[in-house]
Design an enzyme around this catalytic site. Structure first.
Site, short mmCIF file in Angstrom:
data_model
loop_
_atom_site.label_atom_id
_atom_site.label_comp_id
_atom_site.label_asym_id
_atom_site.label_seq_id
_atom_site.Cartn_x
_atom_site.Cartn_y
_atom_site.Cartn_z
N GLU A 12 20.47 22.54 -44.62
CA GLU A 12 20.66 22.55 -46.17
C GLU A 12 21.89 23.30 -46.46
OE1 GLU A 12 17.58 24.35 -48.42
OE2 GLU A 12 18.90 25.03 -49.98
N ARG A 13 22.19 24.25 -45.50
CA ARG A 13 23.44 25.04 -46.00
C ARG A 13 24.85 24.50 -45.37
NH1 ARG A 13 20.19 30.87 -45.43
NH2 ARG A 13 19.36 30.61 -47.45
#
Ligand SMILES: Cc1cc2nc3c(=O)[nH]c(=O)nc-3n(C[C@H](O)[C@H](O)[C@H](O)COP(=O)(O)OP(=O)(O)OC[C@H]3O[C@@H](n4cnc5c(N)ncnc54)[C@H](O)[C@@H]3O)c2cc1C
Length: 387
Positions: free
Chosen positions: A247-248
Site C-alpha cells: 500500500e505504501r
C-alpha cells in the site's frame, strides 16, 4: 527495475484509460465529490489493471510486482489524486488479505467480482478515535453461534459510500468476554454493505482528493457469518501490517510520477509566461529550483524501483517502503508548493490544475500512515524506539 516490451504495452493501455476514461471527467467528479466506481472499475479490469498480482484462478493476472509499479506510475498521471487513491484501495488495500489468507468461498464471492470491477471494495481500519495507533480501535465483533455481531464506527473510509463490501478490522470476542487489548485479538472480516445494521453515517467533505468519496461508517449489530473472517481469527492486525508495504509503495509510485508530471507542466507554463521582458523560465533561480526538484524526484523514483525489486524477489521491503512513503510525501509537498509559487496568481486559482494538485498532494504525508508513523517505524528498525 528493468521494464520490458510487455511493461510498455501495459503502460500504454493504462495511460489510455487514464487519458480517455478518467481525465475528461475529473472536473465533473471532483465537483460531485464522488466518481462512478461501478462504471470505471470494469474498464480498468478489462485491461487487467485490477488484479495484477493475484493468481489467475482467482481472476487475477498472475503478474509480478513490477507491473504494479507501472500501474502506480500511470495512475499518478491522472488529473487528480482522488480516483487513483480509490483504485489503489481496490487493488492494493482492500483485497490483498482476502487473496492471501481468505477462504476459497470468500475469494469466489468477494475477491473475484472485485477483480472484475463488478463489486467495489473498501478497507475499514481507521476509527474516529484511532488512526495512527491501530491498537486503539474499538469496533467489536462478538461471536453469537455461527455469526459475528459487529458494533462500532469506522472513519475516513475511501469508497465508503459506494462499496459493496468492506475488509473490516475489528476486535473479535467470545460472548461474555472483554476484548483483548493492544495488537492482539483483532480480525479482518468481510462485511457486505447490504447487511442490516450497516449504514453510512456521513460523507466527509475534504480539502482535496474530492472525487473520491470518504465516509464515516456505522455498525449497529451487523451480523455476518463466522466464515467471513479472513484467515485465522485474532490475526487481523498482523495480516493488515503485512499488506502495508505494498500500500505504501503504491502511494509512493503514484506520488513520484505525479510530481514529475507537475514539474513538467510547470516548466511548460514558465516557457510561455513572460515577466520583465523574458520567459519566467529564463530566470536561473527558477531553473535551479526545478532542477533540484527533478533531482529529488529521480532519487525517490530510483529508491522506489529498488524497493519494488525487493518485492519482486520475495524479500521484506518494509524498511524501503516506509522510507519511500516518507520521502515521497515530503517531496510532493515541495513540488506542489513550487508549482503554486511559479504559477503566481494562476497557481492559486481554480482555472488551472495547480490548486487541485496542491490540495491533493497534502494527503500523501497523512493518509496510509502519517510521516511521523513512518519515522516511528524507522526508529524501531534502528533500535531507538519500541512499539
Ligand atoms: C482522504 C483520506 C482517505 C483515507 N482512507 C482510508 C481508508 O480507506 N481506510 C482507512 O482505514 N483509513 C483511511 N484513512 C485514514 C488515514 O489512514 C488516517 O487519517 C491516518 O492514518 C492518520 O490517522 P488520524 O487521522 O487518526 O490521525 P491521528 O492518529 O490523530 O494523528 C494526527 C497526527 O499526529 C501525528 N502523530 C501521530 N502519531 C504520532 C507519533 N507517534 N509521534 C509523533 N506524531 C504523531 C501525525 O502528524 C498525525 O498526522 C484516510 C484518511 C484520509 C484523510
Amino acid at each position: 527495475m528493468k521494464f520490458t516490451a510487455e511493461h510498455d504495452q501495459f503502460r500504454k493501455v493504462v495511460r489510455d484509460v487514464v487519458e480517455n476514461q478518467i481525465n475528461p471527467y475529473v472536473d465533473e467528479w471532483e465537483a460531485a465529490g464522488i466518481f462512478p466506481a461501478h462504471e470505471l472499475f470494469p474498464k480498468l479490469a478489462a485491461v487487467g489493471a485490477l488484479g495484477l498480482e493475484y493468481s489467475e484462478d482467482m481472476g487475477g493476472q498472475g503478474a509480478d510486482h513490477s507491473f504494479t509499479v507501472v500501474l502506480g506510475e500511470e495512475l499518478g498521471r491522472a488529473d487528480c489524486a482522488g480516483i487513483p487513491m480509490a483504485i489503489a484501495v481496490q487493488t492494493s488495500m482492500a483485497t490483498p488479505a482476502i487473496a492471501e489468507f481468505g477462504s476459497t468461498d470468500l475469494q469466489q464471492r468477494y475477491l473475484a467480482p472485485a477483480l472484475r470491477g463488478e463489486l467495489v471494495a473498501a478497507i475499514a481500519v481507521s476509527e474516529p478515535d484511532a488512526g495512527s495507533d491501530v491498537a486503539g480501535i474499538r469496533t467489536k465483533a462478538v461471536r453469537d453461534g455461527d455469526s459475528w455481531v459487529i458494533t462500532g464506527r469506522k472513519m475516513w473510509i475511501t469508497n465508503g459510500t459506494q462499496a459493496d463490501w468492506l475488509c473490516l478490522l475489528a476486535r473479535t470476542v467470545e460472548p461474555g468476554q472483554e476484548p483483548e487489548g493492544g495488537y492482539s485479538g483483532m480480525s479482518l472480516i468481510v462485511v457486505p454493505t447490504n447487511t442490516p445494521g450497516f449504514s453510512v453515517g456521513r460523507k466527509i467533505e475534504k480539502m482535496g482528493n474530492r472525487s473520491s468519496d470518504t465516509a464515516e461508517l456505522v455498525f449497529d449489530e451487523v451480523r455476518v457469518p463466522v466464515g467471513n473472517v479472513i484467515g485465522e481469527a485474532g490475526r487481523g492486525f498482523q495480516q493488515q501490517m503485512a499488506q502495508f508495504q505494498i500500500e505504501r509503495l503504491m502511494g509512493a509510485y503514484m506520488a513520484v510520477s505525479g510530481a514529475r508530471r507537475a514539474i513538467d507542466r510547470t516548466i511548460d507554463y514558465l516557457r510561455v509566461r513572460e515577466a520583465f521582458g523574458k520567459p519566467l523560465l529564463a530566470n536561473q533561480v527558477i531553473q535551479y529550483r526545478l532542477a533540484e526538484l527533478i533531482a529529488e524526484v529521480d532519487v525517490v523514483r530510483e529508491f522506489c524501483y529498488a524497493a519494488a525489486d525487493k518485492v519482486v524477489a520475495g524479500e521484506d521491503a518494509t524498511r524501503m517502503a516506509t522510507v519511500a512513503k516518507l520521502k515521497a510525501g515530503r517531496l510532493v509537498r515541495e513540488v506542489a508548493d513550487a508549482a503554486v509559487q511559479y504559477h503566481g496568481g494562476m497557481g492559486y486559482a481554480e482555472d488551472l490544475w495547480v490548486a487541485r494538485y496542491y490540495r491533493d498532494a497534502r494527503l500523501v504525508s497523512v493518509g496510509g500512515g502519517a510521516d511521523e508513523v513512518m519515522l516511528r517505524i524507522i526508529t524501531m528498525l534502528e533500535g531507538m524506539g519500541k512499539r
